[in-house]
Design a protein around this motif. Structure first.
Motif, short mmCIF file in Angstrom:
data_model
loop_
_atom_site.label_atom_id
_atom_site.label_comp_id
_atom_site.label_asym_id
_atom_site.label_seq_id
_atom_site.Cartn_x
_atom_site.Cartn_y
_atom_site.Cartn_z
N SER A 284 0.82 -1.21 0.00
CA SER A 284 0.00 0.00 0.00
C SER A 284 0.85 1.27 0.00
CB SER A 284 -0.94 0.01 1.22
OG SER A 284 -0.19 -0.09 2.42
N LYS A 322 -8.86 -4.61 -7.73
CA LYS A 322 -9.22 -3.61 -6.72
C LYS A 322 -10.57 -3.91 -6.07
CE LYS A 322 -6.55 0.00 -9.05
NZ LYS A 322 -5.45 -0.07 -8.05
N ALA A 325 -10.27 -3.72 -2.39
CA ALA A 325 -9.65 -2.53 -1.81
C ALA A 325 -10.48 -2.04 -0.62
CB ALA A 325 -9.53 -1.43 -2.86
N SER A 327 -11.58 0.79 0.16
CA SER A 327 -12.65 1.75 -0.17
C SER A 327 -13.79 1.13 -0.97
CB SER A 327 -12.06 2.91 -0.97
OG SER A 327 -11.48 2.44 -2.18
N GLN A 444 -4.63 -2.51 1.05
CA GLN A 444 -5.46 -1.31 1.06
C GLN A 444 -5.97 -0.94 -0.31
OE1 GLN A 444 -3.72 2.02 3.07
NE2 GLN A 444 -5.21 3.49 2.30
N ASN A 445 -5.13 -1.15 -1.35
CA ASN A 445 -5.49 -0.69 -2.69
C ASN A 445 -5.82 -1.80 -3.67
OD1 ASN A 445 -4.94 2.05 -1.92
ND2 ASN A 445 -2.76 1.59 -2.14
N ASP A 446 -5.21 -2.98 -3.49
CA ASP A 446 -5.41 -4.05 -4.47
C ASP A 446 -4.98 -5.38 -3.88
OD1 ASP A 446 -2.66 -3.95 -4.42
OD2 ASP A 446 -2.41 -3.23 -6.47
#
Length: 466
Positions: A284, A322, A325, A327, A444-446
């Motif tokens: 991340s 993602k 992820a 989010s 966190q991102n992928d």
């Protein structure tokens, strides 16, 4: 040792030792007189040595390491050489080889053992096919070795139309060594790494071409392995046994685990390394895990159960995604409350839950009591087990058995690290192991492979096996 191939006629040394009225003359020639180190000329490889030999044969013979002008038998060259240490970009990728180029042939001994006998063959020097011979030996960089060459000139030509080129040159050249492993019956290991089931047969070689050649270097090469432990250390290097010798061999896997390989040549080692960066190795923070870069040690993965490969392959197909992820919103399925979308929540446990179920290894949901809507009433919701649940050996997941950090993990296992209170109080992180000990995990991102079992930041680690 000569660093370039501008070699003059061999020099004969004379010693005169006087003991009273007795005078003894000794005629000796140094191996350096005929040695041509081609390793820094062009590519420094066998092709470069053959080209230099061709150039030498194109002259009148004076370009040879030793140029013979009369019939002679048993001309001896001997001495020790130390092949140069390799530049950093070549270390672990090359050793040295030898080739002899002569008109009547030579006998060549390495470390006192004759390994090439072509003495008095009467071969024509301009003909490289007959006059240029690769010596079946490997020389590790920086290791001193004794060499001896015996040359004779028994073929004197008088035909003015055919040049009489007599003499010999001994070439030192770079020999690439690229350890390769494949499952027997396949042409090459998959680009995503080699992972097999216990009981499968593996084939090992010091280069792809050696799979299809006769065995070589059995008295010089010893193959070794070591196994990755769950605490991020390794057990000691061990030899494969009597079969693990030479340029190639076969081995039937008997134990599951994650293994490194190397060969030993005369006290030097060449390791099984990555030929490219592993995919998706940035965390991340955007920083690559340098252990997973090209040129670093690679691994072979062996599983005890076929479903471990299925789990690993299912997870590996999601690299870069993602969908998990922090989010992102996601509908989990597999019995999870469909009203929950988990936006803004870490999803490492959701990723493992979904990959396991998609692979046919069913993980049941657990109950989460939702007090958000007020007390009372509250709502019980079905959710995936949390990373802390996976870490806790007393939390039952019927299809996954808890394993301690002292175990020998295998591809397809779940790896779980619980953060210290000073870091992320009460938090834990989970991923699924790839063939090489990396975690296929939702960050966190992928989905990435930024974590390796040996990373101190993720020790101690508990495991579960399906």
């Amino acid at each position: 040792m000569k660093k370039i191939c501008n070699i003059s006629k061999a020099i004969t040394f004379y010693w005169v030792i006087t003991f009273s009225a007795l005078i003894i003359s000794v005629n000796a020639a140094s191996i350096d007189d005929i040695l041509c180190d081609i390793s820094e000329k062009g590519n420094g490889d066998l092709a470069a040595a053959r080209q230099e030999a061709s150039d030498q044969a194109g002259g009148d013979g004076t370009q040879l390491g030793y140029h013979s002008t009369e019939e002679e038998e048993g001309k001896d060259f001997s001495g020790d050489i130390t092949p140069p240490e390799l530049a950093d970009d070549k270390k672990g990728k090359f050793v040295y080889g030898l080739a002899i180029f002569s008109d009547d042939g030579c006998d060549v001994a390495v470390a006192g053992k004759t390994i090439h006998s072509q003495h008095n063959q009467g071969q024509g020097l301009p003909n490289l096919d007959k006059s240029f011979h690769v010596i079946p030996t490997l020389l590790p960089p920086g290791e001193k070795v004794s060499l001896a060459v015996t040359y004779s000139n028994k073929k004197l030509l008088t035909d003015e139309d055919e040049p009489d080129i007599d003499g010999c040159t001994l070439f030192l050249f770079l020999m690439p060594v690229d350890l390769v492993v494949r499952k027997k019956g396949t042409a090459i290991a998959p680009a995503t790494g080699l992972i097999v089931e216990k009981g499968d047969d593996l084939e090992f070689a010091i280069g792809k071409k050696y799979f299809d050649q006769e065995q070589e270097f059995e008295d010089q090469i010893t193959w070794e392995f070591r196994q990755l432990k769950g605490d991020g250390t390794y057990n000691a290097w061990d030899a494969f046994g009597t079969d693990g010798k030479g340029s190639k061999f076969e081995h039937t896997t008997a134990v599951g685990g994650i293994f490194q390989l190397r060969i030993e040549i005369g006290g030097s080692y060449i390791e099984f390394i990555r030929d490219k960066d592993a995919p998706n190795i940035a965390g991340s923070n955007g920083i690559d895990n340098t252990k997973l870069k090209e040129g670093e040690q690679d691994f072979v993965g062996v599983v005890s159960k076929a479903n471990q490969i299925t789990i690993r392959d299912t997870a590996l197909a999601k690299l870069g995604s993602k969908a998990w992820a922090k989010s992102a919103s996601i509908t989990v399925g597999y019995g999870v409350d469909p009203t929950l979308k988990f936006a803004g929540s870490w999803k490492c446990n959701i990723f493992v839950f979904m990959m396991s179920n998609a692979s046919g290894v069913n993980v049941p949901t657990r109950n989460w009591r939702d007090y958000v809507i007020g007390i009372p009433p509250y709502v019980d919701r079905a959710v995936p087990p949390g990373a802390n649940d996976w870490y806790n050996p007393t939390f039952a997941i019927p299809t996954w058995t808890s394993q301690a950090s002292t175990s020998f993990p295998e591809p397809g296992w779940a790896a779980i690290h619980q953060y210290a209170a000073s870091n992320q109080p009460g938090g834990a992180h989970i991923g699924l192991l790839d063939y090489d000990g990396t975690w296929i995990n939702a960050g966190q991102n992928d989905v990435n492979k930024s974590i390796h079992i040996t990373d101190a930041a993720y020790q101690s680690t508990n495991y579960r096996k399906p």
